[in-house]
Motif scaffolding. Structure first.
Motif, short mmCIF file in Angstrom:
data_model
loop_
_atom_site.label_atom_id
_atom_site.label_comp_id
_atom_site.label_asym_id
_atom_site.label_seq_id
_atom_site.Cartn_x
_atom_site.Cartn_y
_atom_site.Cartn_z
N ARG A 58 -5.15 3.57 2.82
CA ARG A 58 -5.33 4.56 1.75
C ARG A 58 -5.70 5.93 2.35
NH1 ARG A 58 -6.08 3.54 -3.57
NH2 ARG A 58 -7.09 5.13 -4.80
N ILE A 126 -4.86 9.49 -4.11
CA ILE A 126 -3.98 8.32 -4.09
C ILE A 126 -4.13 7.62 -5.43
CG2 ILE A 126 -3.51 6.09 -3.02
CD1 ILE A 126 -2.71 8.48 -1.28
N ALA A 127 -3.01 7.49 -6.14
CA ALA A 127 -3.02 6.81 -7.44
C ALA A 127 -2.99 5.30 -7.25
CB ALA A 127 -1.84 7.26 -8.29
N THR A 128 -2.10 4.82 -6.40
CA THR A 128 -2.00 3.39 -6.09
C THR A 128 -1.63 3.25 -4.62
OG1 THR A 128 0.35 3.25 -6.65
CG2 THR A 128 -1.21 2.78 -8.42
N SER A 129 -2.04 2.13 -4.03
CA SER A 129 -1.66 1.91 -2.64
C SER A 129 -1.87 0.46 -2.25
CB SER A 129 -2.48 2.81 -1.71
OG SER A 129 -3.83 2.39 -1.69
N ASP A 130 -1.16 0.08 -1.20
CA ASP A 130 -1.43 -1.16 -0.49
C ASP A 130 -1.30 -0.79 0.99
OD1 ASP A 130 1.34 -1.27 0.19
OD2 ASP A 130 1.78 -2.51 -1.55
N THR A 133 2.63 0.93 1.18
CA THR A 133 3.16 1.90 0.23
C THR A 133 2.02 2.58 -0.51
OG1 THR A 133 3.35 0.27 -1.55
CG2 THR A 133 5.30 0.58 -0.16
N ALA A 134 2.31 3.77 -1.00
CA ALA A 134 1.30 4.51 -1.76
C ALA A 134 1.98 5.50 -2.69
CB ALA A 134 0.34 5.25 -0.83
N GLU A 135 1.30 5.82 -3.77
CA GLU A 135 1.70 6.88 -4.70
C GLU A 135 0.58 7.91 -4.65
OE1 GLU A 135 4.55 7.07 -6.60
OE2 GLU A 135 5.23 5.23 -5.63
N THR A 161 4.19 14.52 -7.27
CA THR A 161 3.82 13.12 -7.03
C THR A 161 4.71 12.63 -5.90
OG1 THR A 161 3.31 12.81 -9.36
CG2 THR A 161 3.65 10.83 -8.06
N SER A 163 5.89 9.40 -3.36
CA SER A 163 5.90 7.98 -3.02
C SER A 163 5.98 7.92 -1.51
CB SER A 163 7.11 7.28 -3.63
OG SER A 163 7.05 7.31 -5.03
#
Length: 185
Positions: A58, A126-130, A133-135, A161, A163
């Motif tokens: 992240r 960071i909106a979402t991540s693993d 990948t991340a947004e 935004t 990706s």
């Protein structure tokens, strides 16, 4: 006397068997607790390691998004080759193809308008991540000068935004979205 001897022999053997059984139960419980403790420790250790990997990913993705926001927002019509190279160096997938296919038109517009843009403050989240990948949401304060502004810098803000996809040890941008980049319906 034989009756007494026979009656005392089983009684004498009973405490020894009882002690052996108690010892066996204690050993079995100790082994079970040891195995359980090791399993729990392993599980929690793995969870801690996984959480550390996610936090690290992240943080790396956020840094890459902030850096890319600055790259996208800093260009000069007199040196577009360096700009296009920098954008493409950190791009992948659909975004890379899209940028490559539109760069000739973009080059023409920027040169005709003698556009110059400089990134200022870049805010990222960071909106979402693993781990791969991340947004990211990126807001860039920028200063833009062009023929339309009589080459006088005007402050503006770009919201995008991104990706991101991890490729080796680098985070690359695979998609860029912005209200300003959306095609008209």
């Amino acid at each position: 006397m034989t009756d007494t001897d026979e009656s005392t022999t089983p009684t004498a053997a009973t405490p020894s068997r009882s002690r052996n059984r108690t010892t066996s139960i204690v050993v079995a419980l100790a082994v079970a607790f040891g195995i359980g403790g090791t399993a729990a420790g392993g599980y929690f250790g793995w969870q801690h390691h996984r959480a550390g990997e996610l936090d690290r990913a992240r943080t790396e993705a956020r840094a890459a998004a902030c850096a890319y926001g600055s790259v996208l927002s800093t260009y000069n019509a007199t040196d577009l080759d360096a700009y296009f190279a920098a954008v493409l160096d950190r791009a992948t997938g659909d975004w890379k193809q899209e940028f490559e296919s539109t760069s000739a038109d973009l080059r023409e517009v920027l040169i005709q308008g003698r556009v110059q843009s400089t990134a200022g403050t870049v805010d990222c989240a960071i909106a979402t991540s693993d781990t791969d990948t991340a947004e990211a949401i990126v807001v860039v304060d920028q200063s833009i000068a062009s023929v339309g502004t009589q080459q006088q810098p005007r402050r503006g803000q770009l919201s995008i935004t991104l990706s991101l996809t991890k490729s080796g040890d680098r985070w690359l941008t695979s998609k860029v979205s912005s209200p300003l980049l959306r095609p008209a319906p």
